[in-house]
Scaffold this motif. Structure first.
Motif, PDB file in Angstrom:
ATOM      1  N   THR A 147     -10.528   2.802   7.748  1.00  0.00           N
ATOM      2  CA  THR A 147     -10.800   3.404   5.970  1.00  0.00           C
ATOM      3  C   THR A 147     -10.948   4.489   6.803  1.00  0.00           C
ATOM      4  O   THR A 147     -11.175   5.913   5.937  1.00  0.00           O
ATOM      5  CB  THR A 147     -10.938   2.462   5.603  1.00  0.00           C
ATOM      6  N   ALA A 207      -7.964  -2.972   1.085  1.00  0.00           N
ATOM      7  CA  ALA A 207      -7.841  -1.920   1.466  1.00  0.00           C
ATOM      8  C   ALA A 207      -6.608  -1.687   2.935  1.00  0.00           C
ATOM      9  O   ALA A 207      -5.919  -0.753   2.502  1.00  0.00           O
ATOM     10  CB  ALA A 207      -8.438  -0.860   1.145  1.00  0.00           C
ATOM     11  N   SER A 248       0.217  -0.872   0.058  1.00  0.00           N
ATOM     12  CA  SER A 248      -0.149   0.052  -0.151  1.00  0.00           C
ATOM     13  C   SER A 248       0.801   1.216  -0.020  1.00  0.00           C
ATOM     14  O   SER A 248       0.494   2.375  -0.536  1.00  0.00           O
ATOM     15  CB  SER A 248      -0.946  -0.181   1.144  1.00  0.00           C
ATOM     16  N   ALA A 262      -3.835   3.633   0.340  1.00  0.00           N
ATOM     17  CA  ALA A 262      -3.871   4.044  -1.189  1.00  0.00           C
ATOM     18  C   ALA A 262      -4.994   4.387  -1.698  1.00  0.00           C
ATOM     19  O   ALA A 262      -4.966   5.491  -2.812  1.00  0.00           O
ATOM     20  CB  ALA A 262      -4.053   2.523  -1.795  1.00  0.00           C
ATOM     21  N   ALA A 263      -6.203   4.035  -0.907  1.00  0.00           N
ATOM     22  CA  ALA A 263      -7.524   4.935  -1.143  1.00  0.00           C
ATOM     23  C   ALA A 263      -7.631   6.337  -1.110  1.00  0.00           C
ATOM     24  O   ALA A 263      -7.805   7.458  -2.092  1.00  0.00           O
ATOM     25  CB  ALA A 263      -8.599   4.361  -0.395  1.00  0.00           C
ATOM     26  N   ASP A 276      -9.909   0.486  -4.618  1.00  0.00           N
ATOM     27  CA  ASP A 276      -8.478  -0.041  -3.469  1.00  0.00           C
ATOM     28  C   ASP A 276      -8.695  -0.948  -2.541  1.00  0.00           C
ATOM     29  O   ASP A 276      -9.067  -1.299  -1.645  1.00  0.00           O
ATOM     30  CB  ASP A 276      -8.288   1.202  -2.227  1.00  0.00           C
ATOM     31  N   ALA A 320     -12.768   1.422  -1.485  1.00  0.00           N
ATOM     32  CA  ALA A 320     -11.888   0.695  -0.166  1.00  0.00           C
ATOM     33  C   ALA A 320     -12.872  -0.584  -0.688  1.00  0.00           C
ATOM     34  O   ALA A 320     -13.144  -0.593   1.002  1.00  0.00           O
ATOM     35  CB  ALA A 320     -11.194   1.399   0.798  1.00  0.00           C
ATOM     36  N   LEU A 354      -6.156  -1.318  -7.290  1.00  0.00           N
ATOM     37  CA  LEU A 354      -4.433  -1.071  -7.026  1.00  0.00           C
ATOM     38  C   LEU A 354      -4.793  -2.459  -5.654  1.00  0.00           C
ATOM     39  O   LEU A 354      -6.020  -3.026  -5.281  1.00  0.00           O
ATOM     40  CB  LEU A 354      -4.757   0.531  -5.895  1.00  0.00           C
TER      41      LEU A 354
END
Length: 207
Positions: free
Chosen positions: A106, A76, A52, A81-82, A73, A95, A135
């Motif tokens: 998150t 996640a 990440s 990364a999100a 993401d 995510a 991702l």
């Protein structure tokens, strides 16, 4: 959650501040007590994993261009990364996590960083593609997980999505159907790894 974490900036992504664990055992025990369960999975969401961090760094540097794109993401964790994708100009970000505590982490981290990240509650594996960029950081750590997700990721790539997988040398990474785009070292913690740095490779998944 916040009581067992501290605000910190991942080594490779100091632009983003997250609620992270400084030690794995206390937060793991607190999670078991809160859920009234034993032998649960470690709280993966409470750490900034190498994959990440690598993806976040590449987006913030513009090497991976997500401007105006719909981004997923996947797996996640705490959403690093999100958050980076939104900071880098993504039009929208989801995510995906099956762990409800990871989804909560998150949302907490996103609010702290002034962005809004969608956290769908359903398992997105197998879902039709509604994203431009996917991702996936550090997802090939177990054989069942890899076998579950890779056919779906390949279908997304075959449908025209950009699927990027960041891997720090996990044992179950597939050998075929991916193109390495670059690699670089990412600092790690001895709480999770057997070394102080992992070399992360960024792959494009082929359809």
């Amino acid at each position: 959650m916040a009581a067992h974490t501290a605000l910190a900036r991942p080594a490779l992504v100091p632009e983003v501040e997250l609620y992270l664990a400084t030690e794995i055992t206390p937060i793991w025990q607190a999670t078991e007590e809160w859920l009234a369960e034993r032998n649960i999975e470690p709280p993966f969401w409470a750490f900034a994993w190498p994959g990440s961090q690598a993806l976040a760094r590449l987006m913030l540097d513009g090497t991976v261009d997500v401007r105006g794109r719909r981004v997923l993401d996947f797996a996640a964790g705490g959403g690093l990364a999100a958050i980076a994708a939104l900071r880098a100009g993504a039009a929208s970000v989801e995510a995906a996590e099956i762990d409800p505590l990871a989804r909560a982490a998150t949302r907490l981290n996103a609010r702290h960083n002034g962005v809004a990240v969608a956290t769908p509650e359903d398992d997105v594996v197998g879902a039709p593609c509604r994203w431009d960029t996917i991702l996936a950081g550090d997802v090939c750590y177990e054989a069942p997980m890899t076998q579950h997700i890779m056919p779906w990721l390949r279908r997304l790539a075959a449908g025209g999505a950009e699927v990027l997988l960041a891997d720090p040398g996990r044992a179950y990474l597939p050998k075929d159907g991916m193109v390495a785009l670059g690699r670089f070292p990412v600092p790690t913690t001895r709480e999770l790894e057997d070394r102080d740095s992992r070399e992360v490779t960024i792959y494009r998944v082929l359809g």
